[in-house]
Scaffold this motif. Structure first.
Motif, PDB file in Angstrom:
ATOM      1  N   MET A   1       0.754  -1.133  -0.101  1.00  0.00           N
ATOM      2  CA  MET A   1       0.198   0.057   0.011  1.00  0.00           C
ATOM      3  C   MET A   1       0.788   1.356  -0.103  1.00  0.00           C
ATOM      4  SD  MET A   1      -3.058  -1.460  -0.166  1.00  0.00           S
ATOM      5  CE  MET A   1      -3.886   0.171  -0.161  1.00  0.00           C
ATOM      6  N   GLU A   2       2.168   1.243   0.468  1.00  0.00           N
ATOM      7  CA  GLU A   2       2.875   2.324   0.372  1.00  0.00           C
ATOM      8  C   GLU A   2       3.902   2.571  -1.085  1.00  0.00           C
ATOM      9  OE1 GLU A   2       3.799   4.571   2.774  1.00  0.00           O
ATOM     10  OE2 GLU A   2       1.895   3.885   3.869  1.00  0.00           O
ATOM     11  N   ILE A   3       3.466   1.820  -1.899  1.00  0.00           N
ATOM     12  CA  ILE A   3       4.171   1.777  -3.383  1.00  0.00           C
ATOM     13  C   ILE A   3       3.952   3.236  -3.806  1.00  0.00           C
ATOM     14  CG2 ILE A   3       4.153   1.098  -5.703  1.00  0.00           C
ATOM     15  CD1 ILE A   3       3.771  -1.793  -4.660  1.00  0.00           C
ATOM     16  N   LEU A   4       2.644   3.586  -3.766  1.00  0.00           N
ATOM     17  CA  LEU A   4       2.161   4.854  -4.597  1.00  0.00           C
ATOM     18  C   LEU A   4       2.863   6.246  -3.418  1.00  0.00           C
ATOM     19  CD1 LEU A   4       0.982   5.715  -7.072  1.00  0.00           C
ATOM     20  CD2 LEU A   4       0.447   3.426  -6.447  1.00  0.00           C
ATOM     21  N   PRO A   5       2.667   6.051  -2.161  1.00  0.00           N
ATOM     22  CA  PRO A   5       3.098   7.117  -1.340  1.00  0.00           C
ATOM     23  C   PRO A   5       4.611   7.128  -1.532  1.00  0.00           C
ATOM     24  CG  PRO A   5       1.543   5.998  -0.064  1.00  0.00           C
ATOM     25  CD  PRO A   5       1.800   5.010  -1.485  1.00  0.00           C
ATOM     26  N   ASN A   6       5.296   6.093  -1.823  1.00  0.00           N
ATOM     27  CA  ASN A   6       6.703   6.313  -1.789  1.00  0.00           C
ATOM     28  C   ASN A   6       7.124   7.021  -3.115  1.00  0.00           C
ATOM     29  OD1 ASN A   6       7.041   4.799   0.523  1.00  0.00           O
ATOM     30  ND2 ASN A   6       7.646   2.761  -0.483  1.00  0.00           N
ATOM     31  N   PHE A   7       6.477   6.396  -4.307  1.00  0.00           N
ATOM     32  CA  PHE A   7       6.669   7.259  -5.601  1.00  0.00           C
ATOM     33  C   PHE A   7       6.246   8.867  -5.596  1.00  0.00           C
ATOM     34  CE2 PHE A   7       5.864   3.155  -8.130  1.00  0.00           C
ATOM     35  CZ  PHE A   7       7.097   2.815  -8.433  1.00  0.00           C
ATOM     36  N   PHE A   8       5.468   9.155  -4.715  1.00  0.00           N
ATOM     37  CA  PHE A   8       5.018  10.327  -4.696  1.00  0.00           C
ATOM     38  C   PHE A   8       5.847  11.192  -3.804  1.00  0.00           C
ATOM     39  CE2 PHE A   8       2.554  14.007  -3.176  1.00  0.00           C
ATOM     40  CZ  PHE A   8       1.814  14.485  -4.265  1.00  0.00           C
ATOM     41  N   HIS A   9       6.535  10.471  -2.827  1.00  0.00           N
ATOM     42  CA  HIS A   9       7.550  11.031  -2.139  1.00  0.00           C
ATOM     43  C   HIS A   9       8.794  11.316  -2.679  1.00  0.00           C
ATOM     44  CE1 HIS A   9      10.087  11.872   1.573  1.00  0.00           C
ATOM     45  NE2 HIS A   9      10.979  11.016   1.106  1.00  0.00           N
ATOM     46  N   ALA A  10       9.172  10.387  -3.655  1.00  0.00           N
ATOM     47  CA  ALA A  10      10.427  10.549  -4.645  1.00  0.00           C
ATOM     48  C   ALA A  10      10.091  11.267  -5.628  1.00  0.00           C
ATOM     49  CB  ALA A  10      10.948   9.102  -4.931  1.00  0.00           C
ATOM     50  N   GLU A  11       9.021  11.985  -5.794  1.00  0.00           N
ATOM     51  CA  GLU A  11       8.665  12.775  -7.164  1.00  0.00           C
ATOM     52  C   GLU A  11       8.627  12.193  -8.427  1.00  0.00           C
ATOM     53  OE1 GLU A  11      11.128  16.249  -7.041  1.00  0.00           O
ATOM     54  OE2 GLU A  11      10.158  17.031  -5.369  1.00  0.00           O
ATOM     55  N   GLU A  12       8.339  10.644  -8.211  1.00  0.00           N
ATOM     56  CA  GLU A  12       8.152   9.852  -9.445  1.00  0.00           C
ATOM     57  C   GLU A  12       6.874   9.743  -9.868  1.00  0.00           C
ATOM     58  OE1 GLU A  12      10.565   8.478 -11.153  1.00  0.00           O
ATOM     59  OE2 GLU A  12      12.396   8.396 -10.086  1.00  0.00           O
ATOM     60  N   TYR A  13       6.390  10.945 -10.363  1.00  0.00           N
ATOM     61  CA  TYR A  13       4.738  10.981 -10.382  1.00  0.00           C
ATOM     62  C   TYR A  13       4.251  10.298 -11.776  1.00  0.00           C
ATOM     63  CZ  TYR A  13       5.916  15.018  -7.356  1.00  0.00           C
ATOM     64  OH  TYR A  13       6.284  15.780  -6.191  1.00  0.00           O
ATOM     65  N   GLY A  14       5.047  10.345 -12.985  1.00  0.00           N
ATOM     66  CA  GLY A  14       4.674   9.555 -14.202  1.00  0.00           C
ATOM     67  C   GLY A  14       4.559   7.942 -13.606  1.00  0.00           C
ATOM     68  N   LEU A  15       5.645   7.335 -12.849  1.00  0.00           N
ATOM     69  CA  LEU A  15       5.681   6.278 -12.771  1.00  0.00           C
ATOM     70  C   LEU A  15       4.612   5.909 -11.546  1.00  0.00           C
ATOM     71  CD1 LEU A  15       7.223   3.467 -13.369  1.00  0.00           C
ATOM     72  CD2 LEU A  15       8.933   4.052 -11.399  1.00  0.00           C
ATOM     73  N   GLY A  16       3.916   6.855 -10.788  1.00  0.00           N
ATOM     74  CA  GLY A  16       2.963   6.647  -9.812  1.00  0.00           C
ATOM     75  C   GLY A  16       1.687   6.405 -10.540  1.00  0.00           C
ATOM     76  N   ILE A  17       1.616   7.254 -11.612  1.00  0.00           N
ATOM     77  CA  ILE A  17       0.431   7.170 -12.704  1.00  0.00           C
ATOM     78  C   ILE A  17       0.326   5.759 -13.290  1.00  0.00           C
ATOM     79  CG2 ILE A  17      -0.838   8.002 -14.607  1.00  0.00           C
ATOM     80  CD1 ILE A  17       0.405  10.882 -13.854  1.00  0.00           C
ATOM     81  N   TYR A  18       1.220   5.473 -13.709  1.00  0.00           N
ATOM     82  CA  TYR A  18       1.491   4.057 -14.563  1.00  0.00           C
ATOM     83  C   TYR A  18       1.167   3.003 -13.601  1.00  0.00           C
ATOM     84  CZ  TYR A  18       3.377   0.304 -17.710  1.00  0.00           C
ATOM     85  OH  TYR A  18       3.432  -0.783 -18.350  1.00  0.00           O
ATOM     86  N   THR A  19       1.755   3.083 -12.471  1.00  0.00           N
ATOM     87  CA  THR A  19       1.397   1.982 -11.306  1.00  0.00           C
ATOM     88  C   THR A  19      -0.137   1.999 -10.736  1.00  0.00           C
ATOM     89  OG1 THR A  19       3.812   2.223 -10.571  1.00  0.00           O
ATOM     90  CG2 THR A  19       2.237   1.075  -9.039  1.00  0.00           C
ATOM     91  N   SER A  20      -0.598   3.229 -10.738  1.00  0.00           N
ATOM     92  CA  SER A  20      -2.212   3.284 -10.474  1.00  0.00           C
ATOM     93  C   SER A  20      -2.761   2.724 -11.418  1.00  0.00           C
ATOM     94  CB  SER A  20      -2.315   4.818 -10.258  1.00  0.00           C
ATOM     95  OG  SER A  20      -1.691   5.449  -9.134  1.00  0.00           O
ATOM     96  N   LEU A  21      -2.605   2.609 -12.651  1.00  0.00           N
ATOM     97  CA  LEU A  21      -3.376   2.239 -13.659  1.00  0.00           C
ATOM     98  C   LEU A  21      -3.434   0.571 -13.725  1.00  0.00           C
ATOM     99  CD1 LEU A  21      -2.465   4.637 -16.712  1.00  0.00           C
ATOM    100  CD2 LEU A  21      -4.757   4.427 -15.503  1.00  0.00           C
ATOM    101  N   GLN A  22      -1.899   0.242 -13.369  1.00  0.00           N
ATOM    102  CA  GLN A  22      -1.886  -1.125 -13.360  1.00  0.00           C
ATOM    103  C   GLN A  22      -2.834  -1.754 -12.416  1.00  0.00           C
ATOM    104  OE1 GLN A  22       2.714  -1.467 -13.235  1.00  0.00           O
ATOM    105  NE2 GLN A  22       2.338  -2.922 -15.125  1.00  0.00           N
ATOM    106  N   PHE A  23      -2.705  -1.084 -11.186  1.00  0.00           N
ATOM    107  CA  PHE A  23      -3.593  -1.684  -9.963  1.00  0.00           C
ATOM    108  C   PHE A  23      -5.030  -1.486 -10.001  1.00  0.00           C
ATOM    109  CE2 PHE A  23       0.218  -1.313  -7.036  1.00  0.00           C
ATOM    110  CZ  PHE A  23       0.353  -2.512  -6.551  1.00  0.00           C
ATOM    111  N   LEU A  24      -5.361  -0.352 -10.784  1.00  0.00           N
ATOM    112  CA  LEU A  24      -6.724  -0.243 -11.002  1.00  0.00           C
ATOM    113  C   LEU A  24      -7.278  -1.259 -12.226  1.00  0.00           C
ATOM    114  CD1 LEU A  24      -6.679   3.591 -11.422  1.00  0.00           C
ATOM    115  CD2 LEU A  24      -8.108   2.384  -9.670  1.00  0.00           C
ATOM    116  N   GLN A  25      -6.552  -1.711 -12.917  1.00  0.00           N
ATOM    117  CA  GLN A  25      -6.771  -2.503 -14.120  1.00  0.00           C
ATOM    118  C   GLN A  25      -7.223  -3.801 -13.435  1.00  0.00           C
ATOM    119  OE1 GLN A  25      -4.724  -2.756 -18.225  1.00  0.00           O
ATOM    120  NE2 GLN A  25      -3.719  -4.291 -16.927  1.00  0.00           N
ATOM    121  N   GLU A  26      -6.525  -4.210 -12.236  1.00  0.00           N
ATOM    122  CA  GLU A  26      -6.845  -5.326 -11.539  1.00  0.00           C
ATOM    123  C   GLU A  26      -8.080  -5.494 -10.654  1.00  0.00           C
ATOM    124  OE1 GLU A  26      -5.013  -8.334 -12.229  1.00  0.00           O
ATOM    125  OE2 GLU A  26      -4.088  -7.108 -13.749  1.00  0.00           O
TER     126      GLU A  26
END
Length: 433
Positions: free
Chosen positions: A338-363
């Protein structure tokens, strides 16, 4: 980051607990961080003093300078909230160290634990005995025994003083290279080639030595690990999981997923968003790297490491499934997931955060949670686009090193206009259900 995108395949296909009300870990731990920094800097200063005594002269001075610079950088990371304090995760790792020490009195007593807000499955041990465990490691491993094996491996590095020896070797090699460079300067022929050869040889030697250190840490770590009641085969199972991290295939984000989440009431989906950049004219076969990646790799291949361990420790030739997970480890896995997205956000990896969110939402996983992060990340992408700093937060397309799915995602993101990005950000930030 490419490897982490592939790593999501494992995460997406593992079981998770229900967590509609999950709240990201609290990092408002100013008091704990202040105490840690005070203790860490004091102990690092003592360590630097000891190094000067062990390595008199210029070598000691260089070591002191290097470790002081590292101290400054590490303290900055602590102040930047890159680590989580006052967490049950700390206690879990500390308990594993105690179990390892029970029949290994040579393990140093002054060991501290820090959990890093980092999704890469990694761990390391600092000179002062601070263990850093990335949250991502809990997504890769399967039980406490495997986590203990990673800790034992890092203890092997510390007790063998591999990092210190590497730095001393670096300093000594630097002195030799300076003499070589002076000789190159005095030679008018082929200066650039000779200078590059010096660099290449140095990189290759460094890679060889680091690979040797990994092998040594495996052996030293297992010597510690085998004296406990942890499952012996899980030492190898942990390594095999690292192999999965290196070789898994990604879960592609489907066109239907883009249409589902970006067909909005105030903005219809546009096919032109999915238009791909054409790289067909580029001949990748014509590119030849001057530096061999395999030669400078810092870690040996997993099968090579396993074979080496099985050669010296015959009990590791027997295979067995992983030991059962404890309840505390299952909770740690859930937190890490559950911390995958907060971690990306903290690291300013916003693009990767969006891509990862889409993968989780797809499931169809935790829809409300990941839609919320979709909105937060798009808001940051909007700020970056508006302020001409988008390259900081969103990768450029690289067909040679990125999956087709991730390239498609990057094309989609770069095709969006500023206003279209804002519309998506506003929609998901204000969505109620």
């Amino acid at each position: 980051m490419t490897r982490f995108i592939l790593f999501l395949f494992l995460i997406l296909n593992s079981l998770s607990l229900k967590s509609q009300l999950y709240k990201p870990l609290d990092t408002a731990d100013y008091a704990q961080r202040k105490v840690f920094i005070k203790t860490y800097t004091a102990e690092n200063e003592l360590y630097i003093k000891d190094l000067k005594n062990r390595y008199p002269g210029k070598t000691g001075q260089e070591l002191a300078k290097i470790y002081k610079e590292f101290e400054t950088d590490f303290v900055t990371q602590v102040k930047n909230k890159d680590f989580i304090f006052n967490s049950a995760l700390d206690a879990d790792v500390a308990a594993l160290i105690i179990k390892l020490r029970k029949n290994n009195p040579n393990i140093p007593q002054k060991l501290k634990v820090l959990i890093a807000k980092d999704n890469a499955p990694n761990a390391y041990c600092l000179a002062d005995g601070t263990f850093v465990i990335n949250l991502g490691l809990f997504n890769l491993l399967e039980n406490d025994d495997q986590l203990a094996s990673v800790i034992a491996h890092e203890l092997g590095h510390k007790m063998g003083e591999h990092v210190l020896r590497d730095i001393v070797g670096f300093i000594n090699q630097d002195k030799m290279d300076k003499i070589t460079v002076q000789n190159i300067k005095s030679d008018r022929l082929n200066r650039n080639k000779k200078a590059f050869d010096v660099l290449k040889i140095r990189l290759y030697r460094k890679g060889i030595e680091k690979r040797k250190n990994e092998m040594r840490a495996d052996s030293l770590g297992f010597v510690l690990y085998r004296k406990t009641d942890f499952s012996k085969t899980d030492f190898v199972n942990a390594l095999q999981n690292l192999k999965k991290y290196d070789t898994i295939s990604p879960v592609p984000v489907k066109l239907e997923t883009y249409k589902k989440y970006f067909s909005l009431p105030s903005q219809e989906f546009k096919d032109k968003w999915m238009k791909k950049e054409d790289f067909s004219a580029y001949d990748y076969k014509a590119f030849k790297a001057k530096i061999n990646e395999d030669s400078v790799a810092s870690h040996p291949e997993i099968p090579e490491r396993v074979a080496k361990l099985q050669k010296y420790f015959t009990e590791l030739k027997t295979t067995a499934p992983p030991a059962p997970s404890s309840e505390s480890f299952k909770k740690a896995e859930h937190i890490a997931r559950m911390e995958i997205l907060p971690n990306f956000f903290h690291a300013e990896e916003y693009g990767l955060g969006i891509y990862t969110s889409l993968q989780f939402l797809q499931e169809n996983e935790e829809t409300k949670y990941y839609e919320n992060w979709l909105g937060k990340c798009f808001a940051k992408i909007y700020e970056g686009r508006k302020n001409y700093t988008l390259n900081r937060y969103l990768d450029r397309i690289d067909p040679k090193d990125q999956s087709e799915s991730y390239q498609q995602f990057l094309n989609f993101m770069w095709n969006l206009s500023l206003n279209e990005i804002k519309t998506i950000a506003d929609y998901y930030q204000n969505k109620k259900s």
